[in-house]
Enzyme design. Structure first.
Site, PDB file in Angstrom:
ATOM      1  N   TYR A  26       0.925  -1.475   0.008  1.00 17.71           N
ATOM      2  CA  TYR A  26      -0.137   0.153  -0.209  1.00 17.71           C
ATOM      3  C   TYR A  26       1.049   1.294   0.444  1.00 17.71           C
ATOM      4  CZ  TYR A  26      -3.990  -3.487   0.779  1.00 17.71           C
ATOM      5  OH  TYR A  26      -4.316  -3.836   0.641  1.00 17.71           O
ATOM      6  N   ASN A  77     -13.383   3.749  -1.101  1.00 19.92           N
ATOM      7  CA  ASN A  77     -12.556   2.278  -1.359  1.00 19.92           C
ATOM      8  C   ASN A  77     -13.034   1.345  -0.020  1.00 19.92           C
ATOM      9  OD1 ASN A  77     -10.505   0.720  -1.011  1.00 19.92           O
ATOM     10  ND2 ASN A  77      -8.621   2.218  -1.148  1.00 19.92           N
ATOM     11  N   ARG A 110      -3.673 -10.061  -6.990  1.00 21.39           N
ATOM     12  CA  ARG A 110      -3.321 -10.050  -5.651  1.00 21.39           C
ATOM     13  C   ARG A 110      -3.859 -11.999  -5.794  1.00 21.39           C
ATOM     14  NH1 ARG A 110      -4.016  -5.739  -1.649  1.00 21.39           N
ATOM     15  NH2 ARG A 110      -3.311  -7.555  -0.273  1.00 21.39           N
TER      16      ARG A 110
HETATM   17  C1  DQA Z   1      -7.370  -2.464  -0.866  1.00 18.97           C
HETATM   18  C2  DQA Z   1      -7.628  -3.707  -1.044  1.00 18.97           C
HETATM   19  C3  DQA Z   1      -8.878  -4.453  -0.878  1.00 18.97           C
HETATM   20  O1  DQA Z   1      -8.663  -5.860  -1.389  1.00 18.97           O
HETATM   21  C4  DQA Z   1      -7.646  -4.398   0.768  1.00 18.97           C
HETATM   22  O2  DQA Z   1      -9.180  -5.526   1.404  1.00 18.97           O
HETATM   23  C5  DQA Z   1      -7.525  -3.213   1.244  1.00 18.97           C
HETATM   24  C6  DQA Z   1      -7.704  -2.282   0.154  1.00 18.97           C
HETATM   25  C7  DQA Z   1      -6.884  -1.473  -1.308  1.00 18.97           C
HETATM   26  O3  DQA Z   1      -6.864  -0.181  -1.211  1.00 18.97           O
HETATM   27  O4  DQA Z   1      -6.002  -1.850  -2.812  1.00 18.97           O
HETATM   28  O5  DQA Z   1      -7.990  -3.093   2.582  1.00 18.97           O
HETATM   29  O6  DQA Z   1      -8.783  -1.871  -0.879  1.00 18.97           O
END
Ligand code: DQA
Length: 149
Positions: A26, A77, A110
């Site tokens: 991230y 998100n 992923r």
């Molecule tokens: C996410 C991707 C999701 O699969 C994950 O559970 C997240 C972050 C992302 O911003 O890449 O919490 O939404």
């Protein structure tokens, strides 16, 4: 400049940990950094950003419902709720606001369980894998849709 409207940027579970959470996936930007980026993005548009985060599904649903009266568009998100929550999908569909779903990581590269999002079919646009810039791109799309740039 007087605000001509508000754009809700809504973040789901675990995104409060941005910056320290799995930085290899991230990145190192914190949620406060993302908020600043969002504010900078809309600065000259006349729109304001309302930035929220919750780890609770019901609170996210309430925020989407409140946006019906209080916002011109939504960037969301949904974190892991993307992959599990029909209720969040129904909330987003129900408010009929222009919306963009953002994932900082490329969920398609992923684990398989991240490949499907219940929200993607009801969002106007989906941005994955662009990191924190995904929020900026989402807001620019909303501003364009709303006729502001
Ligand atoms: C996410 C991707 C999701 O699969 C994950 O559970 C997240 C972050 C992302 O911003 O890449 O919490 O939404």
């Amino acid at each position: 400049m007087t605000s001509i409207g508000n754009l809700l940027v809504l973040n789901g579970p675990n995104l409060n940990l941005l910056g320290t959470r799995e930085p290899e996936i991230y990145g190192t930007a914190t949620l406060a950094d993302v908020e600043r980026l969002c504010e900078e993005t809309v600065a000259s548009s006349g729109y304001t950003v309302e930035f929220q985060q919750s780890n609770h599904e019901g609170a996210l649903i309430d925020a989407i419902h409140a946006a019906r009266e209080a916002a011109a568009g939504i960037v969301i998100n949904p974190g892991a709720y993307s992959h599990t929550s029909i209720a969040l999908r129904d909330a987003l569909a129900g408010v009929e606001l222009p919306s963009v779903e953002v994932h900082m990581s490329n969920v398609h590269s992923r684990e398989e369980f991240r490949h499907h999002s219940y929200l993607s079919a009801v969002a106007d646009a989906v941005i994955v894998g662009a990191g924190a810039d995904g929020y900026r791109l989402a807001l620019l799309y909303l501003l364009r849709t709303l006729g502001s740039n």
